[in-house]
Write an enzyme that holds these catalytic residues in place. Structure first.
Site, PDB file in Angstrom:
ATOM      1  N   HIS A 101       1.855   4.556  -2.860  1.00 34.30           N
ATOM      2  CA  HIS A 101       2.042   6.012  -2.688  1.00 34.30           C
ATOM      3  C   HIS A 101       3.436   6.430  -3.171  1.00 34.30           C
ATOM      4  CE1 HIS A 101      -1.538   6.613  -0.316  1.00 34.30           C
ATOM      5  NE2 HIS A 101      -1.142   5.820   0.658  1.00 34.30           N
TER       6      HIS A 101
ATOM      7  N   HIS B 155       0.845  -1.201   0.000  1.00 30.58           N
ATOM      8  CA  HIS B 155       0.000   0.000   0.000  1.00 30.58           C
ATOM      9  C   HIS B 155       0.886   1.259   0.000  1.00 30.58           C
ATOM     10  CE1 HIS B 155      -3.471   2.499   1.542  1.00 30.58           C
ATOM     11  NE2 HIS B 155      -2.445   3.222   1.948  1.00 30.58           N
ATOM     12  N   GLU B 156       1.858   1.269   0.915  1.00 30.33           N
ATOM     13  CA  GLU B 156       2.761   2.425   1.009  1.00 30.33           C
ATOM     14  C   GLU B 156       3.608   2.564  -0.257  1.00 30.33           C
ATOM     15  OE1 GLU B 156       2.700   4.779   3.222  1.00 30.33           O
ATOM     16  OE2 GLU B 156       1.117   3.752   4.310  1.00 30.33           O
TER      17      GLU B 156
END
Ligand SMILES: [Zn+2]
Length: 361
Positions: free
Chosen positions: A62, A58-59
């Site tokens: 980004h 998920h990170e």
């Protein structure tokens, strides 16, 4: 950061584990071990690790998009509460912020759907859609957790991705600070609602609500300060009437000045040149160690930060935070022309804020 252990790199981005994360997994492993034996401990810890691999991806979503926009990404740190992407400050550009913020939840949704699809193929629909609180199969559980992760991060408050997405959408139609203020207010109202629901249902929701409430306030304040200080020349708030000392003065002279005025920090000038500064803590230490007769030249700081007349309050504020001092001398053409204090910056915020009505949103 010493408090974290570097694991390696993914897509060129360093991934590290915070010490508290390692302790957290070890603690859970022990709990599983005592409650269910080695097999339960193994399954439990594997699931936690898979969950945090999901958080890492998920990170990474980004970080990879941010890097594509030229934002430097220092790395991703995993904490027991989730992952944090350490990025240098992003330019306040709504479209980029939107895409960077959306990339995380989008990654989680894709992961959830892929795992869900795998589960359908492996176990069929009955096992895939059976929602169990405890137990259940590894892959369907992981699919669910990834979808939950996406939903949780889309909650409309800072520092969640949802808050940033919401602000980016608003910022398309209004100034950035106003968009932040509205997004922060909505986040706070949402947090209060979530906290109330949590009180009667799940205490975890209260914890998340507190997190969102303070996250909203911190973000709003930061943007408010930056906006108020942006493009304001330092000459707006610097004092031009102030006392200076000479290296041959005694510390008692600084004390006299402090009694008779508002000044607590003193530039030390020799032949028109700034040679040192004597701050309030230095005066106190000098009085304690050498008495009021000590020479200023002996106890002053000779290494200090200065700002120049062409700098903005935004830069001055950053400098004063970095040096952890209460004032900075302002230099122009090699001579000291002013003194800017933390107090003066605070005063400017109060009056400028009252004037533009920024506090009322
Ligand atoms: Zn995220």
């Amino acid at each position: 950061m010493k408090s974290s252990v570097r694991l390696g790199k993914l897509f060129g981005i360093p991934i590290s584990l915070h010490v508290t994360f390692i302790l957290f997994v070890a603690f859970l492993g022990m709990v599983y071990l005592f409650q269910g034996g080695t097999k339960a401990a193994f399954t439990g810890v594997s699931f936690i690790l898979a969950l945090f691999l999901s958080v890492t991806l998920h990170e990474l979503g980004h970080s990879v998009v941010a890097r594509g926009f030229g934002v430097k990404v220092k790395g991703i740190v995993l904490l027991p509460i989730g992952g944090v992407s350490q990025m240098e400050e992003m330019p306040p550009e709504p479209k980029r912020e939107f895409l960077i913020a959306v990339a995380g939840p989008a990654t989680s949704i894709v992961l959830g759907l892929v795992l869900g699809g795998a589960s359908l193929l492996l176990y069929g629909p009955a096992a895939t859609f059976k929602t169990t609180v405890t137990g259940g199969l590894f892959i369907p559980n992981l699919a669910r957790v990834n979808l939950l992760l996406a939903i949780f991060n889309l909650l409309p408050g800072f520092p969640m991705d949802g808050g940033r997405i919401f602000r980016a959408v608003l910022a398309n139609a209004m100034p950035f600070d106003r968009a932040t203020a509205i997004a922060a207010s909505v986040g706070r109202v949402f947090a209060i609602g979530l906290g109330l629901v949590g009180l009667f249902t799940n205490i975890w929701l209260v914890f998340i609500a507190v997190f969102i409430y303070f996250g909203a306030s911190a973000e709003a304040n930061q943007v408010r300060i930056k906006t108020a200080f942006h493009d304001v020349p330092v000459s707006r708030v610097m004092a031009t009437k102030f006392e200076t000392l000479s290296p041959d003065d005694r510390v008692s002279r600084a004390v006299e000045h402090a009694y008779n005025g508002f000044q607590e920090d003193f530039p030390v000038v020799e032949d028109g040149k700034l040679v040192g500064v004597l701050m309030k803590p230095d005066i106190l230490v000098a009085l304690h160690e050498h008495g009021p007769g000590a020479l200023v030249g002996r106890v002053m700081r000779t290494e200090f930060t200065t700002v120049t007349l062409d700098q903005t309050l935004e830069q001055v504020y950053a400098a004063i935070q970095t040096c952890r001092c209460s004032s900075l001398p302002v230099i122009d053409a090699g001579r000291i022309v002013g003194l800017v204090t933390l107090e003066a910056l605070g005063r400017y915020l109060v009056f400028a804020g009252a004037g533009s009505g920024m506090d009322r949103t």
